[in-house]
Scaffold this motif. Sequence first.
Motif, PDB file in Angstrom:
ATOM      1  N   ARG A  13      -5.496  13.903   0.302  1.00  0.00           N
ATOM      2  CA  ARG A  13      -4.082  13.596  -0.577  1.00  0.00           C
ATOM      3  C   ARG A  13      -4.461  12.083  -0.544  1.00  0.00           C
ATOM      4  NH1 ARG A  13       0.976  12.902  -1.320  1.00  0.00           N
ATOM      5  NH2 ARG A  13       1.792  11.199   0.293  1.00  0.00           N
ATOM      6  N   ASN A  64       1.702   2.705   2.577  1.00  0.00           N
ATOM      7  CA  ASN A  64       1.994   2.907   4.277  1.00  0.00           C
ATOM      8  C   ASN A  64       0.317   3.783   4.338  1.00  0.00           C
ATOM      9  OD1 ASN A  64       3.962   1.376   4.733  1.00  0.00           O
ATOM     10  ND2 ASN A  64       5.083   3.341   4.536  1.00  0.00           N
ATOM     11  N   VAL A  65      -0.008   3.790   5.549  1.00  0.00           N
ATOM     12  CA  VAL A  65      -1.284   4.365   6.108  1.00  0.00           C
ATOM     13  C   VAL A  65      -0.561   5.820   6.349  1.00  0.00           C
ATOM     14  CG1 VAL A  65      -2.780   3.916   7.620  1.00  0.00           C
ATOM     15  CG2 VAL A  65      -2.358   2.203   6.836  1.00  0.00           C
ATOM     16  N   SER A  66       0.499   5.725   7.011  1.00  0.00           N
ATOM     17  CA  SER A  66       0.818   7.157   7.454  1.00  0.00           C
ATOM     18  C   SER A  66       1.379   7.851   5.919  1.00  0.00           C
ATOM     19  CB  SER A  66       2.616   6.574   7.983  1.00  0.00           C
ATOM     20  OG  SER A  66       3.242   6.367   6.553  1.00  0.00           O
ATOM     21  N   GLN A  67       1.325   7.099   4.764  1.00  0.00           N
ATOM     22  CA  GLN A  67       1.114   8.417   3.459  1.00  0.00           C
ATOM     23  C   GLN A  67       0.135   8.944   3.532  1.00  0.00           C
ATOM     24  OE1 GLN A  67       3.798   5.481   1.051  1.00  0.00           O
ATOM     25  NE2 GLN A  67       4.177   7.528   0.253  1.00  0.00           N
ATOM     26  N   PHE A  69      -1.669  10.349   5.704  1.00  0.00           N
ATOM     27  CA  PHE A  69      -1.344  11.868   6.431  1.00  0.00           C
ATOM     28  C   PHE A  69      -0.574  12.932   5.920  1.00  0.00           C
ATOM     29  CE2 PHE A  69      -4.009   8.598   8.895  1.00  0.00           C
ATOM     30  CZ  PHE A  69      -4.582   8.936   9.097  1.00  0.00           C
ATOM     31  N   ALA A  70       0.436  12.648   5.212  1.00  0.00           N
ATOM     32  CA  ALA A  70       1.544  13.307   4.943  1.00  0.00           C
ATOM     33  C   ALA A  70       1.200  14.247   3.681  1.00  0.00           C
ATOM     34  CB  ALA A  70       3.392  12.426   4.024  1.00  0.00           C
ATOM     35  N   GLN A  86       9.719  16.707   4.966  1.00  0.00           N
ATOM     36  CA  GLN A  86       9.555  16.183   4.197  1.00  0.00           C
ATOM     37  C   GLN A  86       9.888  15.172   3.315  1.00  0.00           C
ATOM     38  OE1 GLN A  86       5.579  15.100   4.120  1.00  0.00           O
ATOM     39  NE2 GLN A  86       6.328  13.679   3.189  1.00  0.00           N
ATOM     40  N   ARG A  93      11.581   7.510   0.977  1.00  0.00           N
ATOM     41  CA  ARG A  93      10.431   6.440   0.783  1.00  0.00           C
ATOM     42  C   ARG A  93      10.749   5.333  -0.241  1.00  0.00           C
ATOM     43  NH1 ARG A  93       6.804  10.030   1.036  1.00  0.00           N
ATOM     44  NH2 ARG A  93       6.388   9.411   3.287  1.00  0.00           N
TER      45      ARG A  93
END
Length: 119
Positions: A13, A64-67, A69-70, A86, A93
């Motif tokens: 990712r 973002n950090v969450s991205q 993990f996407a 998603q 986004r």
Amino acid sequence: MDDRKILKLVGARIKVLRKEKGLSQEALGEKGGFHFTYIGQVERGEKNVALINLGKIAEALEVNVSQLFAYVNDEIELTETDILIQEIVDMLRDSSLENIQLSRNILKEILKNYRTNQK
């Protein structure tokens, strides 16, 4: 999930996001304060990257950090629900805060009405 798999997924990712930003491993390393070989090891899933370093990499990628993990990966079997969620997240986004809040309020009303009609 096996330890190595999560490292490879997050690394893959990061690589996708880096390439989307048009950055080399060296350029990403410079922006995040890392050596380019470290970035390569992270992208290949060879390093168990610390959360603090994930934060620095996300900041250097301007996400973002969450991205991180996407992941979108052929090895993961996503349900139709996962794919639709998603898609919604991807649409929101790049939206303004006002549009995101409006979308949330509309969705709340739709779900509230749906639940009411299901009773």
